[in-house]
Design an enzyme around this catalytic site. Structure first.
Site, PDB file in Angstrom:
ATOM      1  CE  LYS A 123     -10.356 -10.092  -2.742  1.00 13.64           C
ATOM      2  NZ  LYS A 123      -9.639 -10.257  -1.505  1.00 13.64           N
TER       3      LYS A 123
ATOM      4  CE  LYS B  94     -15.272  -3.010   1.567  1.00 11.12           C
ATOM      5  NZ  LYS B  94     -13.987  -2.775   2.235  1.00 11.12           N
TER       6      LYS B  94
ATOM      7  CE  LYS C  36      -4.340  -1.511   2.049  1.00 12.61           C
ATOM      8  NZ  LYS C  36      -5.250  -1.378   3.186  1.00 12.61           N
TER       9      LYS C  36
HETATM   10  P1  AMP Z   1     -12.110  -5.814   1.493  1.00 16.81           P
HETATM   11  O1  AMP Z   1     -13.294  -5.244   0.773  1.00 16.81           O
HETATM   12  O2  AMP Z   1     -10.952  -6.039   0.597  1.00 16.81           O
HETATM   13  O3  AMP Z   1     -11.789  -5.047   2.745  1.00 16.81           O
HETATM   14  O4  AMP Z   1     -12.506  -7.290   1.969  1.00 16.81           O
HETATM   15  C1  AMP Z   1     -13.428  -7.537   2.982  1.00 16.81           C
HETATM   16  C2  AMP Z   1     -13.791  -9.009   2.942  1.00 16.81           C
HETATM   17  O5  AMP Z   1     -14.472  -9.349   1.741  1.00 16.81           O
HETATM   18  C3  AMP Z   1     -12.596  -9.943   3.047  1.00 16.81           C
HETATM   19  O6  AMP Z   1     -12.954 -11.037   3.872  1.00 16.81           O
HETATM   20  C4  AMP Z   1     -12.361 -10.404   1.643  1.00 16.81           C
HETATM   21  O7  AMP Z   1     -11.781 -11.661   1.567  1.00 16.81           O
HETATM   22  C5  AMP Z   1     -13.783 -10.419   1.072  1.00 16.81           C
HETATM   23  N1  AMP Z   1     -13.718 -10.090  -0.361  1.00 16.81           N
HETATM   24  C6  AMP Z   1     -13.481  -8.868  -0.876  1.00 16.81           C
HETATM   25  N2  AMP Z   1     -13.485  -8.911  -2.226  1.00 16.81           N
HETATM   26  C7  AMP Z   1     -13.711 -10.196  -2.573  1.00 16.81           C
HETATM   27  C8  AMP Z   1     -13.807 -10.888  -3.820  1.00 16.81           C
HETATM   28  N3  AMP Z   1     -13.683 -10.263  -4.969  1.00 16.81           N
HETATM   29  N4  AMP Z   1     -14.058 -12.217  -3.800  1.00 16.81           N
HETATM   30  C9  AMP Z   1     -14.192 -12.871  -2.631  1.00 16.81           C
HETATM   31  N5  AMP Z   1     -14.097 -12.297  -1.426  1.00 16.81           N
HETATM   32  C10 AMP Z   1     -13.856 -10.970  -1.376  1.00 16.81           C
END
Ligand code: AMP
Length: 336
Positions: free
Chosen positions: A202, A205, A118
């Site tokens: 992936k 958000k 980051k």
């Molecule tokens: P984040 O939005 O990156 O803070 O992720 C929050 C949670 O959502 C974490 O447990 C990630 O593993 C899950 N997550 C986020 N994006 C994905 C994705 N594209 N596919 C599967 N799990 C996701």
């Protein structure tokens, strides 16, 4: 969530309100969080304190905090079964972080690869001390509640390992204080969801390519448009395979929202063209999100109820967190 009457294992999980919740969050994390509340004592947090480690517009953070809580409720998290609260409402998170900072070695904190990534992306001017300290705040979140299990993706495993190391060091130095949290590895089949326009990355958000991200609050027509533009391949076979990331991703999404297996979906769409398939996946997602969006609207238009749920959650969480914090303060020699 009465401490004395429960023998169930405690699960802690948090989502930070940076960017709007998207389908990957739902399929990869939220859906499972709903399931877990049947078998575990679950503590789920809207991690707003983590959000401000990166640039963040105050009005957006405030709105998202409400949105996240409303969506937690809308997907079926039940405040009667599960402790739901906003991180900044429980001051013990910040307080424990200070003590843990003083029990974390610069060397181990400096090894966190997520910080390295980051900070490289942000460039020198964009890094603040909070971003460096993020894993220690995360350790505090988990350790305050004596969590047994933490559902984590691969990207968070190193942070959980650090939380365990900090807890172990503290326990050895001052006597047993913290439960050592284990990673919760749920259903391996839970698929990772990829960006519709870039099916090797992936879905996230805060992706630059928002045209390939399905947000949970996207309108049906927006969802249908995004699926119609999803990247596929030059073949015409609806089959999951490493050489067909776009189609494989769409099959994974279809399977997650319908509960059908990927093999069953392949059979269902055998002989169909990609346009037909993409429309069907879009419709399945719209139908799956419809009741969630309608529940979300109900909660978000009743701020008083939402705030009452936040306050009740924060009160219960503070009660548990204070117990741990008092122990910690006593052990390190603070007069309490
Ligand atoms: P984040 O939005 O990156 O803070 O992720 C929050 C949670 O959502 C974490 O447990 C990630 O593993 C899950 N997550 C986020 N994006 C994905 C994705 N594209 N596919 C599967 N799990 C996701």
């Amino acid at each position: 969530m009465e401490e004395s009457i429960t023998q169930r294992k405690r699960v802690y999980s948090a989502l930070k309100p940076t960017g709007d919740l998207q389908l990957g969050n739902y399929i990869g994390a939220l859906k499972n969080m709903v399931k877990l509340q049947e078998d575990y004592d679950c503590i789920y947090t809207v991690a707003d304190m983590h959000s401000i480690t990166v640039d963040c517009v105050p009005a957006e953070l405030r709105k998202r905090t409400y949105d996240f809580m409303a969506l937690f409720l809308a997907i079926g998290l039940d405040p009667e079964k599960t402790l739901l609260f906003v991180q900044s409402h429980v001051s013990a998170h910040a307080e424990l972080t200070w003590v843990l900072n003083c029990n974390t070695m610069m060397g181990e904190a400096s090894r966190m690869t997520q910080f390295k990534d980051k900070s490289k992306k942000a460039g020198k001017s964009g890094i603040n001390v909070g971003l460096f300290d993020y894993p220690v705040l995360m350790a505090s979140d988990i350790l305050l509640y004596q969590a047994d299990l933490v559902p984590v993706g691969k990207d968070q495993l190193q942070h959980l390992e650090l939380a365990r190391n900090i807890a172990e060091r503290f326990n050895n130095r001052y006597s047993a204080t913290f439960t050592l949290p284990e990673p919760y590895v749920g259903n391996k089949a839970t698929s990772k969801i990829f960006n519709l326009l870039d099916p090797k990355s992936k879905m996230g958000k805060t992706d630059d390519s928002v045209g390939g991200v399905i947000f949970l609050l996207d309108q049906p027509d927006v969802i249908m448009k995004k699926f119609s533009r999803a990247v596929t391949d030059s073949e015409c076979e609806i089959k999951a395979s490493a050489s067909k990331p776009g189609i494989t991703n769409l099959l994974g999404i279809y399977s997650a929202v319908t509960g059908k297996t990927v093999a069953a979906a392949e059979k269902e769409f055998a002989g169909r063209d990609y346009a037909y398939f993409k429309k069907a996946v879009g419709e399945a997602v719209v139908e799956h999100l419809r009741p969630i969006q309608s529940e979300y609207k109900r909660y978000i238009s009743d701020k008083a109820t939402l705030e009452k749920i936040m306050k009740d959650g924060a009160d219960k969480a503070s009660y548990i967190a204070r117990k741990t914090l008092s122990k910690v303060y006593r052990k390190v020699g603070f007069v309490i």
